[in-house]
Design a protein around this motif. Sequence first.
Motif, PDB file in Angstrom:
ATOM      1  N   GLY A   1      48.426 -59.045 -20.897  1.00 16.56           N
ATOM      2  CA  GLY A   1      48.735 -57.863 -20.115  1.00 16.56           C
ATOM      3  C   GLY A   1      48.491 -57.986 -18.626  1.00 16.56           C
ATOM      4  N   THR A   2      48.198 -59.185 -18.154  1.00 15.13           N
ATOM      5  CA  THR A   2      47.895 -59.357 -16.736  1.00 15.13           C
ATOM      6  C   THR A   2      49.136 -59.801 -15.961  1.00 15.13           C
ATOM      7  OG1 THR A   2      47.209 -61.662 -17.037  1.00 15.13           O
ATOM      8  CG2 THR A   2      45.510 -59.967 -17.258  1.00 15.13           C
ATOM      9  N   THR A   3      49.002 -59.818 -14.646  1.00 16.90           N
ATOM     10  CA  THR A   3      50.068 -60.254 -13.748  1.00 16.90           C
ATOM     11  C   THR A   3      49.569 -61.414 -12.902  1.00 16.90           C
ATOM     12  OG1 THR A   3      51.087 -58.065 -13.616  1.00 16.90           O
ATOM     13  CG2 THR A   3      51.559 -59.588 -11.828  1.00 16.90           C
ATOM     14  N   THR A   4      50.329 -62.487 -12.887  1.00 21.19           N
ATOM     15  CA  THR A   4      50.036 -63.638 -12.046  1.00 21.19           C
ATOM     16  C   THR A   4      50.887 -63.534 -10.778  1.00 21.19           C
ATOM     17  OG1 THR A   4      49.515 -65.056 -13.928  1.00 21.19           O
ATOM     18  CG2 THR A   4      50.149 -66.155 -11.883  1.00 21.19           C
TER      19      THR A   4
ATOM     20  N   ALA B   1      54.028 -59.766 -22.621  1.00 15.21           N
ATOM     21  CA  ALA B   1      52.705 -59.260 -22.247  1.00 15.21           C
ATOM     22  C   ALA B   1      52.083 -60.035 -21.085  1.00 15.21           C
ATOM     23  CB  ALA B   1      51.767 -59.263 -23.453  1.00 15.21           C
ATOM     24  N   HIS B   2      52.919 -60.536 -20.201  1.00 17.97           N
ATOM     25  CA  HIS B   2      52.419 -61.228 -19.005  1.00 17.97           C
ATOM     26  C   HIS B   2      53.541 -61.244 -17.978  1.00 17.97           C
ATOM     27  CE1 HIS B   2      49.326 -63.998 -17.228  1.00 17.97           C
ATOM     28  NE2 HIS B   2      50.349 -64.169 -16.390  1.00 17.97           N
ATOM     29  N   SER B   3      53.220 -60.944 -16.727  1.00 18.48           N
ATOM     30  CA  SER B   3      54.218 -60.932 -15.667  1.00 18.48           C
ATOM     31  C   SER B   3      53.850 -61.912 -14.571  1.00 18.48           C
ATOM     32  CB  SER B   3      54.356 -59.532 -15.062  1.00 18.48           C
ATOM     33  OG  SER B   3      54.952 -58.641 -15.985  1.00 18.48           O
ATOM     34  N   VAL B   4      54.874 -62.367 -13.858  1.00 18.52           N
ATOM     35  CA  VAL B   4      54.692 -63.254 -12.718  1.00 18.52           C
ATOM     36  C   VAL B   4      55.461 -62.663 -11.538  1.00 18.52           C
ATOM     37  CG1 VAL B   4      55.007 -65.581 -11.793  1.00 18.52           C
ATOM     38  CG2 VAL B   4      54.528 -65.258 -14.239  1.00 18.52           C
TER      39      VAL B   4
ATOM     40  N   PRO C   1      53.367 -45.551 -12.253  1.00 14.63           N
ATOM     41  CA  PRO C   1      53.233 -44.715 -13.460  1.00 14.63           C
ATOM     42  C   PRO C   1      53.790 -45.408 -14.694  1.00 14.63           C
ATOM     43  CG  PRO C   1      55.076 -43.960 -12.132  1.00 14.63           C
ATOM     44  CD  PRO C   1      54.399 -45.064 -11.343  1.00 14.63           C
ATOM     45  N   SER C   2      53.066 -46.388 -15.177  1.00 14.41           N
ATOM     46  CA  SER C   2      53.485 -47.157 -16.352  1.00 14.41           C
ATOM     47  C   SER C   2      52.267 -47.858 -16.903  1.00 14.41           C
ATOM     48  CB  SER C   2      54.552 -48.175 -15.958  1.00 14.41           C
ATOM     49  OG  SER C   2      54.850 -49.049 -17.030  1.00 14.41           O
ATOM     50  N   ASP C   3      52.342 -48.287 -18.170  1.00 12.83           N
ATOM     51  CA  ASP C   3      51.251 -49.102 -18.687  1.00 12.83           C
ATOM     52  C   ASP C   3      51.340 -50.493 -18.068  1.00 12.83           C
ATOM     53  OD1 ASP C   3      53.034 -50.796 -20.243  1.00 12.83           O
ATOM     54  OD2 ASP C   3      53.153 -49.163 -21.689  1.00 12.83           O
TER      55      ASP C   3
ATOM     56  N   ALA D   1      54.571 -52.443 -15.950  1.00  7.36           N
ATOM     57  CA  ALA D   1      54.477 -52.024 -14.547  1.00  7.36           C
ATOM     58  C   ALA D   1      55.358 -52.846 -13.617  1.00  7.36           C
ATOM     59  CB  ALA D   1      53.026 -52.078 -14.079  1.00  7.36           C
ATOM     60  N   THR D   2      55.428 -54.156 -13.824  1.00  7.03           N
ATOM     61  CA  THR D   2      56.164 -54.981 -12.863  1.00  7.03           C
ATOM     62  C   THR D   2      57.662 -54.742 -12.895  1.00  7.03           C
ATOM     63  OG1 THR D   2      56.267 -56.816 -14.447  1.00  7.03           O
ATOM     64  CG2 THR D   2      54.463 -56.839 -12.828  1.00  7.03           C
ATOM     65  N   MET D   3      58.197 -54.262 -14.018  1.00  6.31           N
ATOM     66  CA  MET D   3      59.624 -53.976 -14.114  1.00  6.31           C
ATOM     67  C   MET D   3      59.914 -52.477 -13.998  1.00  6.31           C
ATOM     68  SD  MET D   3      61.470 -56.635 -14.182  1.00  6.31           S
ATOM     69  CE  MET D   3      61.303 -58.415 -14.401  1.00  6.31           C
ATOM     70  N   ASN D   4      58.901 -51.699 -13.696  1.00  5.13           N
ATOM     71  CA  ASN D   4      59.099 -50.273 -13.506  1.00  5.13           C
ATOM     72  C   ASN D   4      59.827 -50.039 -12.175  1.00  5.13           C
ATOM     73  OD1 ASN D   4      58.247 -47.484 -12.442  1.00  5.13           O
ATOM     74  ND2 ASN D   4      57.550 -47.423 -14.564  1.00  5.13           N
ATOM     75  N   PRO D   5      60.845 -49.164 -12.143  1.00 12.25           N
ATOM     76  CA  PRO D   5      61.560 -48.914 -10.892  1.00 12.25           C
ATOM     77  C   PRO D   5      60.652 -48.512  -9.734  1.00 12.25           C
ATOM     78  CG  PRO D   5      62.765 -47.961 -12.730  1.00 12.25           C
ATOM     79  CD  PRO D   5      61.454 -48.444 -13.292  1.00 12.25           C
TER      80      PRO D   5
END
Length: 212
Positions: free
Chosen positions: A22-25, A42-45, A63-65, A69-73
Amino acid sequence: MPDTLAQILAAAARGTFPAPDGTTTIVEQPSVRDAGVLALTAHSVVFSDEDPQWIRSTLAATPSDALGATMNPHFLCALLARTGRRTNTIDLLTVADALPGGPDLPLREIRDPDHPRVARAMKYRDEVRVWATDGGVVLLGRGVAGRWETAIEVDEAARGRGLGVRLARAARQLVPDPFVWSQQSPGNARSVRTFQAAGFRPVGSEALLIPG
């Protein structure tokens, strides 16, 4: 965890992904042209030269879990406004192994840099090569982080005969690398089905930030 986008992509092509925690790199842009967001399971870059602290605080305020979050508009619009860039769509990112042998359909290379398909591809890729056959074209070029990417086009009159699958498979035989990547708009179900029928497997979703 690999520390560059090229290393992350190379590992993903081999089937090795970041931990689904669930983390972001956040990594540096691989070039002035290439910036964006890659969402894996479950991981974003985020590959951007923007301030990492700003990126994380903006994600926290989205406003997202955490998984979305990273792909939320909300976040993407904030990132686009901050960078002065634009985006076309959020794509499905797919990859396939190279195949031995040659394509099973006759191809002629288009060497004219002013050809519309060549000119468009050169805006987003380097070392672009384009081949044509009756009813369609297939291209290869170096895109994000130097990865080899392909795209195809099939004339409307030639649809429904399996030409798209043959062109996508031809890319796997023409690519000078162990892997070839492609992006499809998720809403273009025909394109998604074509590339998966040609052996391309989903990796994640990707939003590229294009220089304005």
